[in-house]
Design an enzyme around this catalytic site. Structure first.
Site, PDB file in Angstrom:
ATOM      1  N   SER A  37       0.824   9.236 -25.426  1.00 28.49           N
ATOM      2  CA  SER A  37       2.234   9.426 -25.116  1.00 28.49           C
ATOM      3  C   SER A  37       2.592  10.907 -25.233  1.00 28.49           C
ATOM      4  CB  SER A  37       3.087   8.538 -26.026  1.00 28.49           C
ATOM      5  OG  SER A  37       4.420   8.496 -25.614  1.00 28.49           O
ATOM      6  N   GLU A  90       3.562  -0.102 -18.769  1.00 32.15           N
ATOM      7  CA  GLU A  90       4.082   0.904 -19.700  1.00 32.15           C
ATOM      8  C   GLU A  90       5.558   0.697 -20.016  1.00 32.15           C
ATOM      9  OE1 GLU A  90       2.443   3.426 -21.080  1.00 32.15           O
ATOM     10  OE2 GLU A  90       0.696   3.867 -19.834  1.00 32.15           O
ATOM     11  N   HIS A 112       3.288   0.044 -23.196  1.00 28.64           N
ATOM     12  CA  HIS A 112       3.052   1.406 -23.673  1.00 28.64           C
ATOM     13  C   HIS A 112       2.512   1.389 -25.107  1.00 28.64           C
ATOM     14  CE1 HIS A 112       3.643   5.737 -23.671  1.00 28.64           C
ATOM     15  NE2 HIS A 112       4.380   5.681 -24.767  1.00 28.64           N
TER      16      HIS A 112
END
Length: 422
Positions: A138, A262, A329
């Site tokens: 991320s 995600e 995610h």
């Protein structure tokens, strides 16, 4: 999005005897005492080793300084207390008028010093300074890619592993007037000229700063406060595509990928039973993560930089308890670290197979970023006619997927985000 600085995978090749016998290691910070626990008998662990002088009091909001070597042994058998200074948020990215532009992204400067510490000390732990990979997820992946452009002539690392993020991920600091820092200063009765604000806030306990910002955020009070990286043309740039096309990156190999869903946890609010609106989730997946990764891969290809691309599609109930979450995610992290059975019960046999295969691939990349994965049949990006790796889809542990299938999802978009238009 919180900035997760980075994770270092050093491909340390401890033999069992060496791991057990060498628990006392000399470092540039001083001698350190490690340990071996009952669950990982073949792994020597060294936790919480300091690599910088503490950025507290008068050193708050200054660039990092290497830790002076001490004579007493550092206890590395346990992590230290949670520390608001290892420098995120306002402590790492103050965007304050009284600080030099090139010293605003302190968290990223800390990252560089951390990599230098690993380079200088890894051999003492049995590792190889020529085989260091910078790994992040991320915002951590973004910071790894920032590093790729910031230290192109001396990257130290041999490769990059970037989960769900890159330098092209839209993440602009909108506080161009640098008012957020002054707003916090005002709250703590530190209003004044730019130098006084910094001097005064250095006397405020970190816990008080964190508590105020936490409460302020949770109350949804306006103006919104955000302390994130800014374009300083030292650690963060505004024109990554142009820089890549001009060859202004390290060109070190990269392992880059995204998860299939995600955006699922990023749509707020959502219906607990039916989940978020699929169209909104897909839009976030594409705009925030997938398409910037596609553009990054294309830019790297144009710059003749090797890129191995994957898409993670695993859907395991002990990681994704809601049926609609699927490969959301960060859901790939428990698989690659082998920790999938810790939070909500043991995994399935198929989950174990996926995890172990991912670990084999990630380790192969860390050991040899150029040739490691091709030896296992995973080849670098060769344009839309090539193949990426699809992980955990259906009942297949690993299978090739046409790059064109991934990139076609972004055909209706144009490269955007802060790094394309600023």
């Amino acid at each position: 999005m919180a900035l997760v600085l980075f994770a270092l995978l050093s491909a340390v090749q401890f033999r069992t005897a060496r791991a057990i016998d060498c628990l006392n290691v000399d470092t540039t910070s001083g001698p350190v005492q490690g340990f071996v626990n009952k669950t990982t008998l073949h792994v020597a662990q060294f936790l919480g080793i300091p690599f910088t002088e503490p950025p507290i009091e008068s050193r708050r909001w200054l660039p990092p300084s290497p830790k002076a070597k001490q004579n007493t042994t550092i206890d590395a058998t346990r992590f230290g207390l949670a520390c608001p200074h290892y420098r995120l948020g306002i402590l790492g990215f103050p965007n304050a008028a009284g600080i030099k532009l090139t010293e605003q992204n302190l968290g990223l400067l800390d990252q560089r010093l951390g990599v230098e510490w690993v380079r200088d000390n890894i051999a003492n732990f049995g590792g190889n300074p020529e085989r260091i990979s910078l790994w992040g997820q991320s915002a951590g992946a973004m910071s790894a890619d920032y590093y790729n452009f910031a230290y192109l002539e001396d990257p130290i690392v041999a490769g990059f592993i970037m989960h769900s993020g890159s330098a092209l991920t839209p993440f602009a600091n909108l506080d161009t007037a640098q008012t957020n820092f002054s707003f916090v200063a005002q709250h703590f009765n530190c209003s004044g000229d730019q130098n006084f604000e910094i001097h005064c806030l250095r006397k405020v306990e970190a816990a008080s700063l964190m508590a105020f910002l936490k409460n302020y955020s949770e109350s949804a009070t306006q103006p919104e406060l955000a302390f994130i990286p800014i374009v300083d043309n030292r650690t963060v740039f505004s024109n990554y595509t142009a820089r890549a096309r001009a060859g202004k990156l390290s060109r070190k190999p990269a392992l880059i990928g995204t998860t299939k869903n995600e955006g699922a946890p990023l749509v707020l609010p959502y219906n607990q039973t039916f989940g978020p609106d699929p169209a909104q989730a897909d839009a976030i997946t594409k705009s925030l993560i997938l398409c910037p990764t596609v553009w990054t891969t294309r830019d790297r290809y144009a710059a003749n930089a090797i890129t191995f691309r994957y898409m993670y599609a695993g859907n395991f109930s002990n990681i994704s308890p809601q049926w609609w979450e699927a490969a959301y995610h960060s859901s790939d992290l428990p698989l690659v670290f082998g920790t999938y059975g810790l939070a909500r019960g043991a995994g399935t046999e198929f989950e174990k197979q996926v995890s172990e295969q991912m670990q084999d691939y990630w380790l192969a990349f860390a050991e040899d970023p150029v040739r490691g994965l091709p030896k296992l049949g995973w080849h670098g990006y060769e344009g839309v006619m090539g193949e990426a790796m699809l992980i955990g889809e259906g009942d297949k542990v690993m299978q090739p997927i046409a790059e064109s299938m991934i990139e076609s999802l972004c055909n209706d978009t144009l490269p955007g985000g802060m790094n394309h238009h600023m």
